[in-house]
Motif scaffolding. Structure first.
Motif, PDB file in Angstrom:
ATOM      1  N   ILE A   1     -45.309 -42.880  41.463  1.00  0.00           N
ATOM      2  CA  ILE A   1     -45.584 -41.592  41.632  1.00  0.00           C
ATOM      3  C   ILE A   1     -44.790 -40.836  40.878  1.00  0.00           C
ATOM      4  CG2 ILE A   1     -45.914 -39.956  43.649  1.00  0.00           C
ATOM      5  CD1 ILE A   1     -46.288 -42.217  45.469  1.00  0.00           C
ATOM      6  N   ALA A   2     -45.282 -40.071  39.865  1.00  0.00           N
ATOM      7  CA  ALA A   2     -44.738 -39.197  39.331  1.00  0.00           C
ATOM      8  C   ALA A   2     -45.194 -37.576  39.455  1.00  0.00           C
ATOM      9  CB  ALA A   2     -44.718 -39.470  37.609  1.00  0.00           C
ATOM     10  N   GLU A   3     -44.746 -37.094  40.543  1.00  0.00           N
ATOM     11  CA  GLU A   3     -45.241 -35.791  41.123  1.00  0.00           C
ATOM     12  C   GLU A   3     -45.496 -34.870  39.966  1.00  0.00           C
ATOM     13  OE1 GLU A   3     -43.995 -34.196  44.905  1.00  0.00           O
ATOM     14  OE2 GLU A   3     -43.897 -36.199  45.631  1.00  0.00           O
ATOM     15  N   GLY A   4     -46.523 -34.114  39.930  1.00  0.00           N
ATOM     16  CA  GLY A   4     -46.763 -33.039  38.816  1.00  0.00           C
ATOM     17  C   GLY A   4     -47.310 -33.810  37.743  1.00  0.00           C
ATOM     18  N   ASP A   5     -47.126 -35.039  37.389  1.00  0.00           N
ATOM     19  CA  ASP A   5     -47.802 -35.711  36.264  1.00  0.00           C
ATOM     20  C   ASP A   5     -48.900 -36.914  36.554  1.00  0.00           C
ATOM     21  OD1 ASP A   5     -47.733 -36.259  33.507  1.00  0.00           O
ATOM     22  OD2 ASP A   5     -46.084 -37.560  33.693  1.00  0.00           O
ATOM     23  N   TYR A   6     -48.559 -37.890  37.269  1.00  0.00           N
ATOM     24  CA  TYR A   6     -49.804 -38.742  37.570  1.00  0.00           C
ATOM     25  C   TYR A   6     -49.383 -39.812  38.719  1.00  0.00           C
ATOM     26  CZ  TYR A   6     -46.255 -42.165  35.333  1.00  0.00           C
ATOM     27  OH  TYR A   6     -45.105 -42.704  34.942  1.00  0.00           O
TER      28      TYR A   6
ATOM     29  N   GLY B   1     -55.047 -32.965  46.810  1.00  0.00           N
ATOM     30  CA  GLY B   1     -54.141 -32.342  48.153  1.00  0.00           C
ATOM     31  C   GLY B   1     -53.613 -33.583  48.488  1.00  0.00           C
ATOM     32  N   VAL B   2     -52.306 -33.635  49.535  1.00  0.00           N
ATOM     33  CA  VAL B   2     -51.640 -34.707  50.003  1.00  0.00           C
ATOM     34  C   VAL B   2     -51.621 -34.267  51.477  1.00  0.00           C
ATOM     35  CG1 VAL B   2     -49.564 -35.796  50.036  1.00  0.00           C
ATOM     36  CG2 VAL B   2     -50.188 -34.789  47.884  1.00  0.00           C
ATOM     37  N   LYS B   3     -52.049 -35.166  52.269  1.00  0.00           N
ATOM     38  CA  LYS B   3     -51.814 -35.132  53.617  1.00  0.00           C
ATOM     39  C   LYS B   3     -51.330 -36.283  54.279  1.00  0.00           C
ATOM     40  CE  LYS B   3     -55.273 -35.397  57.639  1.00  0.00           C
ATOM     41  NZ  LYS B   3     -56.313 -35.479  58.109  1.00  0.00           N
TER      42      LYS B   3
ATOM     43  N   PRO C   1     -54.755 -51.717  35.709  1.00  0.00           N
ATOM     44  CA  PRO C   1     -54.062 -50.747  36.342  1.00  0.00           C
ATOM     45  C   PRO C   1     -54.714 -49.455  35.798  1.00  0.00           C
ATOM     46  CG  PRO C   1     -52.674 -52.383  35.105  1.00  0.00           C
ATOM     47  CD  PRO C   1     -54.025 -52.974  35.085  1.00  0.00           C
ATOM     48  N   GLU C   2     -54.616 -48.510  36.594  1.00  0.00           N
ATOM     49  CA  GLU C   2     -55.310 -47.149  36.286  1.00  0.00           C
ATOM     50  C   GLU C   2     -54.203 -46.169  36.583  1.00  0.00           C
ATOM     51  OE1 GLU C   2     -58.310 -45.352  38.882  1.00  0.00           O
ATOM     52  OE2 GLU C   2     -58.042 -47.481  40.106  1.00  0.00           O
ATOM     53  N   LYS C   3     -54.227 -44.719  35.652  1.00  0.00           N
ATOM     54  CA  LYS C   3     -53.337 -43.934  35.860  1.00  0.00           C
ATOM     55  C   LYS C   3     -54.319 -42.634  36.361  1.00  0.00           C
ATOM     56  CE  LYS C   3     -49.816 -43.481  33.057  1.00  0.00           C
ATOM     57  NZ  LYS C   3     -49.048 -43.297  31.963  1.00  0.00           N
ATOM     58  N   ILE C   4     -53.789 -41.944  37.512  1.00  0.00           N
ATOM     59  CA  ILE C   4     -54.476 -40.729  37.563  1.00  0.00           C
ATOM     60  C   ILE C   4     -53.786 -39.736  37.479  1.00  0.00           C
ATOM     61  CG2 ILE C   4     -55.645 -39.866  39.806  1.00  0.00           C
ATOM     62  CD1 ILE C   4     -55.828 -42.569  41.219  1.00  0.00           C
ATOM     63  N   ALA C   5     -54.401 -38.702  36.865  1.00  0.00           N
ATOM     64  CA  ALA C   5     -53.832 -37.501  36.346  1.00  0.00           C
ATOM     65  C   ALA C   5     -53.428 -36.837  37.438  1.00  0.00           C
ATOM     66  CB  ALA C   5     -54.494 -36.833  35.286  1.00  0.00           C
ATOM     67  N   TRP C   6     -52.468 -35.777  37.656  1.00  0.00           N
ATOM     68  CA  TRP C   6     -52.188 -35.224  38.752  1.00  0.00           C
ATOM     69  C   TRP C   6     -53.109 -34.067  39.132  1.00  0.00           C
ATOM     70  CZ3 TRP C   6     -48.855 -36.787  42.429  1.00  0.00           C
ATOM     71  CH2 TRP C   6     -48.522 -35.865  43.366  1.00  0.00           C
TER      72      TRP C   6
ATOM     73  N   MET D   1     -39.359 -39.906  39.874  1.00  0.00           N
ATOM     74  CA  MET D   1     -40.429 -40.913  39.841  1.00  0.00           C
ATOM     75  C   MET D   1     -40.072 -41.765  40.956  1.00  0.00           C
ATOM     76  SD  MET D   1     -41.888 -43.582  37.144  1.00  0.00           S
ATOM     77  CE  MET D   1     -41.259 -42.529  35.591  1.00  0.00           C
ATOM     78  N   LYS D   2     -41.189 -42.191  41.645  1.00  0.00           N
ATOM     79  CA  LYS D   2     -40.832 -43.140  42.864  1.00  0.00           C
ATOM     80  C   LYS D   2     -41.994 -44.328  42.744  1.00  0.00           C
ATOM     81  CE  LYS D   2     -41.522 -39.560  45.886  1.00  0.00           C
ATOM     82  NZ  LYS D   2     -41.991 -38.793  47.064  1.00  0.00           N
ATOM     83  N   LYS D   3     -41.448 -45.448  43.137  1.00  0.00           N
ATOM     84  CA  LYS D   3     -42.478 -46.489  42.950  1.00  0.00           C
ATOM     85  C   LYS D   3     -42.279 -47.193  44.422  1.00  0.00           C
ATOM     86  CE  LYS D   3     -43.367 -50.630  40.303  1.00  0.00           C
ATOM     87  NZ  LYS D   3     -42.840 -51.316  39.266  1.00  0.00           N
TER      88      LYS D   3
END
Length: 180
Positions: free
Chosen positions: A88-93, A147-149, A137-142, A1-3
């Motif tokens: 950022i929790a890649e694959g999660d949210y 995509g990521v650019k 605060p909002e959480k966006i599901a993965w 997880m990255k912040k």
């Protein structure tokens, strides 16, 4: 997880990334009539060159103003440019936490006022505007991340939505020790 570190982006950054996403998808629809009129003008009648120039200098700016009003004045655009931290929790949210804007120092205000061409009202002459409330605060599901650019300055997370939604994260906000 990255912040990430707290960051904000400008509306100009948002518009430039929007155009870089929009032009490859729809830009040929704008250029096709201009090119057809220009070629027909060279081959058949010079007056069609004037039509191509009118399309270029009248219709294209109107399309850009449409892009501005449709995308830049949407509530999603405000959420994209205000100050925030992203977890950022890649694959999660993706979790967005919105922060109060930083107060600008008097030196920064004076520097900006010195660069402006028109005189501006003094601080005591201005009626203070009430601050806009911060979004929750909002959480966006993965699964909603399409995509990521990567651009030269930003990591852009393309999000699923009715409009072309995306999240800009400056590379400067992502530090090596930002992992949690």
């Amino acid at each position: 997880m990255k912040k990430t570190l707290p960051f904000d982006t400008t509306s100009g950054d948002y518009l430039s990334v929007l155009l870089s996403l929009w032009l490859p998808r729809y830009g040929w629809l704008v250029l096709l009539p201009i090119v057809v009129c220009a070629v027909a003008g060279f081959v058949f009648d010079e007056r069609l060159l004037l039509v191509a120039l009118m399309l270029l200098f009248i219709v294209v700016p109107m399309l850009i103003s449409f892009l501005y009003t449709y995308y830049m004045l949407a509530p999603e655009a405000r959420r994209a440019v205000i100050r925030k931290e992203v977890e950022i929790a890649e694959g999660d949210y993706l979790k967005l936490t919105y922060l109060d804007p930083e107060k600008k120092s008097a030196d920064e205000k004076a520097d900006r006022a010195g660069r402006m061409l028109l005189p501006i009202a003094k601080e005591e002459d201005k009626a203070p505007l009430p601050p806009l409330p911060l979004p929750k605060p909002e959480k966006i599901a993965w699964q909603d991340v399409v995509g990521v650019k990567y651009t030269s300055r930003f990591t852009v997370y393309l999000l699923r939505g009715p409009r072309l939604n995306f999240l800009l994260i400056p590379h400067s906000a992502m530090t090596k020790d930002a992992s949690v």
